[in-house]
Design a protein around this motif. Structure first.
Motif, short mmCIF file in Angstrom:
data_model
loop_
_atom_site.label_atom_id
_atom_site.label_comp_id
_atom_site.label_asym_id
_atom_site.label_seq_id
_atom_site.Cartn_x
_atom_site.Cartn_y
_atom_site.Cartn_z
N ALA A 148 1.76 8.56 -13.26
CA ALA A 148 1.36 7.85 -12.05
C ALA A 148 2.08 6.53 -11.83
O ALA A 148 2.39 6.16 -10.70
N VAL A 149 2.34 5.79 -12.88
CA VAL A 149 2.90 4.44 -12.74
C VAL A 149 4.37 4.50 -12.33
O VAL A 149 5.16 5.22 -12.94
N ARG A 150 4.70 3.74 -11.32
CA ARG A 150 6.09 3.61 -10.88
C ARG A 150 6.36 2.14 -10.54
O ARG A 150 5.49 1.45 -10.03
N SER A 151 7.57 1.71 -10.80
CA SER A 151 8.00 0.38 -10.37
C SER A 151 8.83 0.54 -9.11
O SER A 151 9.68 1.42 -9.02
N ARG A 152 8.56 -0.31 -8.10
CA ARG A 152 9.30 -0.20 -6.84
C ARG A 152 10.73 -0.68 -6.97
O ARG A 152 11.63 -0.21 -6.27
N THR A 167 0.14 3.83 -8.62
CA THR A 167 0.53 2.88 -9.66
C THR A 167 -0.66 2.02 -10.08
O THR A 167 -0.85 1.76 -11.27
N VAL A 168 -1.45 1.59 -9.12
CA VAL A 168 -2.66 0.83 -9.45
C VAL A 168 -3.60 1.66 -10.31
O VAL A 168 -4.16 1.18 -11.30
N ALA A 169 -3.78 2.95 -9.93
CA ALA A 169 -4.67 3.83 -10.71
C ALA A 169 -4.12 4.04 -12.12
O ALA A 169 -4.87 3.99 -13.11
N GLY A 170 -2.80 4.28 -12.23
CA GLY A 170 -2.21 4.46 -13.55
C GLY A 170 -2.27 3.19 -14.38
O GLY A 170 -2.51 3.23 -15.59
N ALA A 171 -2.06 2.04 -13.71
CA ALA A 171 -2.15 0.76 -14.42
C ALA A 171 -3.57 0.51 -14.91
O ALA A 171 -3.78 -0.03 -16.00
N SER A 177 2.81 -5.49 -9.53
CA SER A 177 3.29 -6.68 -8.82
C SER A 177 4.47 -6.37 -7.91
O SER A 177 4.72 -7.09 -6.94
N THR A 178 5.22 -5.30 -8.20
CA THR A 178 6.39 -4.99 -7.37
C THR A 178 6.00 -4.34 -6.04
O THR A 178 6.85 -4.25 -5.14
N TRP A 179 4.77 -3.87 -5.93
CA TRP A 179 4.32 -3.19 -4.70
C TRP A 179 3.55 -4.10 -3.75
O TRP A 179 3.38 -3.76 -2.57
N PHE A 180 3.05 -5.21 -4.25
CA PHE A 180 2.14 -6.04 -3.45
C PHE A 180 2.57 -7.50 -3.51
O PHE A 180 3.08 -7.98 -4.52
N LEU A 181 2.34 -8.21 -2.42
CA LEU A 181 2.51 -9.66 -2.38
C LEU A 181 1.23 -10.31 -1.83
O LEU A 181 0.51 -10.97 -2.56
N ALA A 182 0.93 -10.08 -0.55
CA ALA A 182 -0.27 -10.67 0.04
C ALA A 182 -1.54 -10.14 -0.62
O ALA A 182 -2.53 -10.85 -0.74
N LYS A 183 -1.50 -8.89 -1.09
CA LYS A 183 -2.67 -8.27 -1.74
C LYS A 183 -2.50 -8.18 -3.25
O LYS A 183 -3.20 -7.42 -3.91
N ARG A 184 -1.57 -8.96 -3.80
CA ARG A 184 -1.26 -8.83 -5.22
C ARG A 184 -2.47 -9.12 -6.10
O ARG A 184 -2.75 -8.41 -7.07
N GLY A 185 -3.20 -10.18 -5.79
CA GLY A 185 -4.36 -10.54 -6.61
C GLY A 185 -5.38 -9.42 -6.63
O GLY A 185 -5.90 -9.06 -7.69
N ALA A 186 -5.68 -8.85 -5.47
CA ALA A 186 -6.66 -7.77 -5.40
C ALA A 186 -6.17 -6.53 -6.14
O ALA A 186 -6.94 -5.87 -6.84
N GLY A 216 0.83 -1.20 0.00
CA GLY A 216 0.00 0.00 0.00
C GLY A 216 0.86 1.25 0.00
O GLY A 216 2.07 1.20 -0.25
N GLY A 217 0.24 2.38 0.27
CA GLY A 217 0.94 3.65 0.25
C GLY A 217 0.59 4.46 -0.99
O GLY A 217 0.00 3.94 -1.95
N LEU A 218 0.94 5.73 -0.97
CA LEU A 218 0.56 6.65 -2.05
C LEU A 218 1.07 6.18 -3.40
O LEU A 218 0.31 6.09 -4.37
N HIS A 219 2.37 5.88 -3.51
CA HIS A 219 2.94 5.49 -4.79
C HIS A 219 2.36 4.17 -5.28
O HIS A 219 2.13 3.98 -6.48
N ALA A 220 2.11 3.27 -4.34
CA ALA A 220 1.55 1.97 -4.72
C ALA A 220 0.16 2.12 -5.32
O ALA A 220 -0.14 1.55 -6.39
#
Length: 432
Positions: free
Chosen positions: A220-224, A45-49, A161-170, A38-42
């Motif tokens: 908006a999109v960033r890779s961690r 990135t979801v919104a941009g994706a 995918s670089t920002w999430f693991l447990a919540k990656r599917g969602a 989570g977090g602002l950048h994460a």
């Protein structure tokens, strides 16, 4: 040791390719490589994706509209099978591009891909608005625009995918939901604008909308994770295919895509042959894509809890049952509309879960390359599925029965191989 949900699925750690036991924790991050979740950048990135998927896969979801329009207008002298090569090539280049886009992403990151993809996608659609002949439409819409769409499609969900693991599917589900929204809005725009302002300006208006969303996505999109440039080696693309699980997953996606794009391409023409009005038939595509919003979000969130492969097996079996059990015998408006809505849910889950499945069995630093490798094979299914379906319709003198059977059997084969992939997760990896 069993996971909290009692399901085991093998995965990879973020720094190695050793098996991990838990379905939810398939990547065990090291202390220096924890996922923010989570977090602002994460979430930006979801919104941009989501915007990227809106303008790429969401645009491709309009293939049924173009198949129907070209048959009635510019390309009415061509057969359904010949016309079907346009949407098929469009899907093919968007998906097959992942073979190269994934490598570029791993080496240089998302930024140059998004910038170049924005140009090619918009430029291709602008050229389509000027196209008059078969080859002009093919080059502009099916090649140029589709290559650009590929350059924004892959970096989008890979960056998520670089920002999430447990919540990656969602998270991926929310991003991919943008493609469903695009698949609702773009057909409605085209249905209303083409009669009012003509095909050329309808395409230009869509292109300007895509440009605006891509400007937002580029910001908006960033890779961690920073890119890691490596010398190109063909074995980087070949090596994943030495793993049994990866091979089985690739075959699964191939068969599922082979059958899934048949209803997407021909649902409007099928409905018309059974007496549905042209106006109502055109809305089958927005209905299908509107329902797929649920299919691309809810199953992904559930999959984070009970296993991504497990949910994929259920949803692919559900899709198969819909094609053979509902679409095949349907003749009336109510049955066809019901199929469109339910198929949107099933196929939507199939589309949104496949990136998560690839990520689940891939090291974090190789997600782009491995996802691109799997999708490059599946692209040939998207390329040939609709033309094969169109050829069957032509040979059967306009009857869709055996085209539907073809689509259903392919999805059934995909389901069987998803089961085989799931079973292989509990086995010791085999070298092939």
């Amino acid at each position: 040791m069993a996971s909290s949900n009692g399901v085991l699925e093998k995965g990879y750690s973020s720094g190695s390719i050793s098996p991990a036991a838990s379905d939810v924790q398939v990547e065990q991050p090291s202390l220096q490589d924890t996922f923010p979740e989570g977090g602002l950048h994460a979430w930006l990135t979801v919104a941009g994706a989501s915007a990227c998927l809106f303008v790429s896969f969401g645009w491709v979801n309009c293939v049924g509209i173009f198949q129907d329009y070209y048959q009635s207008h510019q390309l009415r002298d061509y057969s359904p099978s010949e016309i079907a090569w346009i949407p098929s090539l469009q899907v093919f280049f968007m998906i097959f591009g992942g073979l190269f886009v994934g490598k570029i992403y791993d080496d240089y990151g998302h930024a140059p891909l998004l910038l170049a993809g924005s140009f090619f996608h918009v430029f291709g659609l602008m050229m389509t608005s000027l196209a008059k002949t078969y080859y002009q439409i093919l080059l502009s819409q099916a090649v140029c625009s589709a290559i650009g769409a590929s350059m924004v499609f892959y970096p989008a969900f890979t960056a998520v995918s670089t920002w999430f693991l447990a919540k990656r599917g969602a998270a991926i589900g929310l991003a991919v939901a943008g493609s469903s929204l695009g698949g609702v809005i773009f057909p409605i725009i085209l249905i209303h604008l083409i009669p009012d302002v003509g095909f050329a300006w309808a395409m230009r208006i869509c292109a300007f909308l895509i440009l605006g969303l891509l400007i937002f996505a580029n910001l908006a999109v960033r890779s961690r994770t920073p890119p890691t440039k490596r010398a190109f080696e063909i074995m980087a693309l070949v090596r994943p295919f030495k793993e049994l699980t990866f091979v089985l997953l690739t075959i699964s996606i191939f068969f599922f895509f082979w059958g899934m794009f048949v209803p997407v391409t021909f649902i409007i023409e099928h409905a018309r042959t059974h007496g549905m009005s042209s106006h109502l038939a055109n809305y089958l595509v927005p209905i299908l894509n509107g329902a797929s919003i649920f299919g691309r979000t809810i199953p992904n969130a559930v999959a984070d809890k009970v296993g991504h492969f497990n949910v994929m097996i259920v949803m692919s079996a559900f899709t198969t049952a819909l094609i053979l059990g509902l679409w095949l015998p349907s003749t009336g408006n109510a049955a066809i509309i019901t199929f469109a809505a339910l198929f949107g849910v099933g196929s939507g889950a199939g589309i949104s879960l496949t990136p998560a499945l690839c990520a689940k069995i891939s090291p974090l630093s190789q997600i782009g390359t491995r996802t691109g490798a799997a999708y490059s094979i599946a692209a040939f299914a998207a390329l040939t599925g609709s033309p094969i379906g169109g050829k069957i319709v032509t040979d059967e003198e306009g009857t869709f029965k055996y085209t539907i059977v073809f689509g259903g059997v392919c999805c059934a084969m995909g389901t069987i191989f998803f089961v085989a992939t799931r079973l292989s997760l509990g086995m010791k990896p085999l070298k092939m």
